[in-house]
Every structure is written in C-alpha cells, then in structure tokens.
Scaffold this active site. Structure first.
Site, PDB file in Angstrom:
ATOM      1  N   GLY A  48       0.848  -1.186   0.000  1.00 13.22           N
ATOM      2  CA  GLY A  48       0.000   0.000   0.000  1.00 13.22           C
ATOM      3  C   GLY A  48       0.877   1.227   0.000  1.00 13.22           C
ATOM      4  N   PRO A  49       0.308   2.409  -0.214  1.00 12.54           N
ATOM      5  CG  PRO A  49      -1.215   4.176  -0.410  1.00 12.54           C
ATOM      6  CD  PRO A  49      -1.116   2.673  -0.447  1.00 12.54           C
ATOM      7  CG  ASP A  51       1.031   8.728   5.920  1.00 16.04           C
ATOM      8  OD1 ASP A  51       1.826   8.382   6.812  1.00 16.04           O
ATOM      9  OD2 ASP A  51       0.893   9.907   5.550  1.00 16.04           O
ATOM     10  CE  LYS A  54       3.963   0.318   3.311  1.00 14.59           C
ATOM     11  NZ  LYS A  54       3.328   1.645   3.173  1.00 14.59           N
ATOM     12  CB  SER A  55       4.906  -0.066  10.257  1.00 17.39           C
ATOM     13  OG  SER A  55       5.846   0.147   9.216  1.00 17.39           O
ATOM     14  CD  GLU A 126       9.300   0.790   5.792  1.00 19.42           C
ATOM     15  OE1 GLU A 126       8.955   0.812   4.594  1.00 19.42           O
ATOM     16  OE2 GLU A 126       8.922   1.640   6.616  1.00 19.42           O
TER      17      GLU A 126
END
Ligand SMILES: [Zn+2]
Length: 239
Positions: A48-49, A51, A54-55, A126
């Site tokens: 996904g983009p 913000d 994801k983390s 990442e």
C-alpha cells in the site's frame, strides 16, 4: 482435496532441521509427491502507499501470531526511526533486525534455530527496500524451511515505478493483498501514489530511495496523491 487430506494433522511442533535436512522430518503431516510435507507455510506480500498503516499491520500480525504461541522474527530496512526497530505513526514500536545487503535471511533463521530459538515466521517490514536476493531467500524459507514469511511494503516508488523487490514479491508470493486502509488524496479520491516533494514541487527524477517523511516541514517529503493529481503534480491548496 479429499476428506483425508483435509483432516491431516497440522504439525506445529516441528523439529529443528539443519542445512540440507528434510525440514519436516518426523512430522506426521501429509506429504507431496516429492516427499515434502504438505504444509501451510506461505509467502504473503501486503502492499500500500505511505501512511496506509503497513507497519501497524505488521506489528498487529506479529502480536496475533505470538499470542497463539508462535515464535517469529521481525526485520526492517530504513524504518522512519532509522534504527533497528519497526515504528508506526500511531506510536507502536518493536525491536527488529536491520536488513543489510549482506544479511541472508536464511542464516538469520538458522542462527536462531542453532541457539534453540524456534522461528515459525518472519515479518519483513519495508520489504520494498530489500534486495532481490532477500526475496529469493524469503521464498526459500517458505519452501525449504517451512517458515511463513509476511512481507509489508510499498509497491511503487516516487516515479510510480515498481520497486525491484516489490516486483519480485508480486511475482513469487503465494498471496498478494492491498492493505485496505484508505489514504486520501487532498481532493478526497483514494491516494495511490507516493509523490516526492522538494521545495514545494513534485520531482520525478533522482535516487530511488531518499529518506523523507510525510510531515509538511521536511526538506524532502512525500505526499500520497490520487493518480490524477500525481500525474498533474498538483499538491492541492496546502501543498
Ligand atoms: Zn487527487
């Protein structure tokens, strides 16, 4: 799938295999024609983009698995904290192994096993910043070591081109999922692409990875835009 296959026991207490040994030795699970156990280990890529959380999702997944008694390792590269940890915009943090060019993810798991530490899964945050070799190592861990690998990362860079590692993950992963937390462009459309902003303008040339943040004050910052405004370079009224 037959009823028998569906009812086959899932082996959770795996023996620790050495290099070249059958990772499923001694397990009573069903076996494929090549003799390897039919297991559920998988390589999954969540993308996904910036913000989009994801983390946060990576750490939530780690928590969920750990709560069920599974043991895992968390890896990252170029976390926003620039330290060996996964940090999130909403304040969560977790120690992580920094992935360097020289790190072999299989060695990471084998070394843990050698110390008697079980590793059932890897969470690779990442992942788009990893090398292609790292992605091959992820596939190897799934196929030959029965270790689940959950990778999280951006799909595309500031030029809207796939990161090499992301492309390889799209090619190799058992499952690819777009993270469903929507990030909105300033216009209200769904944000899709990560624009690099220098001096208040969208730039489209330069190194693929440049550290920045999505904070308005950074020299180099990133802003998530819809495709229309990414292509026109329009950062909106506050851009
Ligand atoms: Zn827009």
């Amino acid at each position: 799938m037959t009823d028998d296959a569906a009812a086959a026991p899932i082996c959770l207490a795996r023996p620790l295999p050495g290099p070249g040994e059958d990772p499923g030795g001694g397990c009573a699970a069903a076996r494929a024609v090549d003799g390897r156990p039919l297991h559920a280990a998988a390589l999954k890529f969540f993308w996904g983009p910036m913000d989009c959380g994801k983390s946060t999702m990576a750490l939530q997944m780690n928590y969920n698995h750990a709560r069920q008694g599974r043991r895992g390792l968390v890896t990252t590269r170029i976390d926003r904290s620039l330290g060996p940890q996964v940090t999130t915009r909403i304040g969560l943090a977790h120690a992580a192994v920094e992935v360097t060019d020289d790190l072999d993810l299989r060695d990471l798991v084998r070394d843990a096993w050698a110390e008697g530490v079980r590793v059932d899964y890897l969470i690779c945050d990442e992942a788009s910043f990893y090398n292609l070799e790292h992605v091959e190592q992820m596939a190897d861990l799934v196929d030959n070591y029965d270790v689940d690998v959950y990778a999280f990362g951006l799909a595309t860079d500031f030029r809207s081109c796939l990161f090499p590692a992301a492309q390889r993950l799209f090619e190799l992963a058992d499952e690819v999922a777009r993270i469903q937390v929507e990030v909105l462009c300033w216009c209200g459309r769904e944000g899709l692409l990560n624009a690099r902003v220098v001096g208040g303008r969208v730039v489209r040339e330069g190194a693929q990875v440049v550290i920045g943040d999505t904070a308005d004050t950074a020299d180099v910052r990133y802003q998530v835009l819809c495709r229309r405004h990414y292509r026109s370079g329009d950062l909106g009224p506050r851009g």
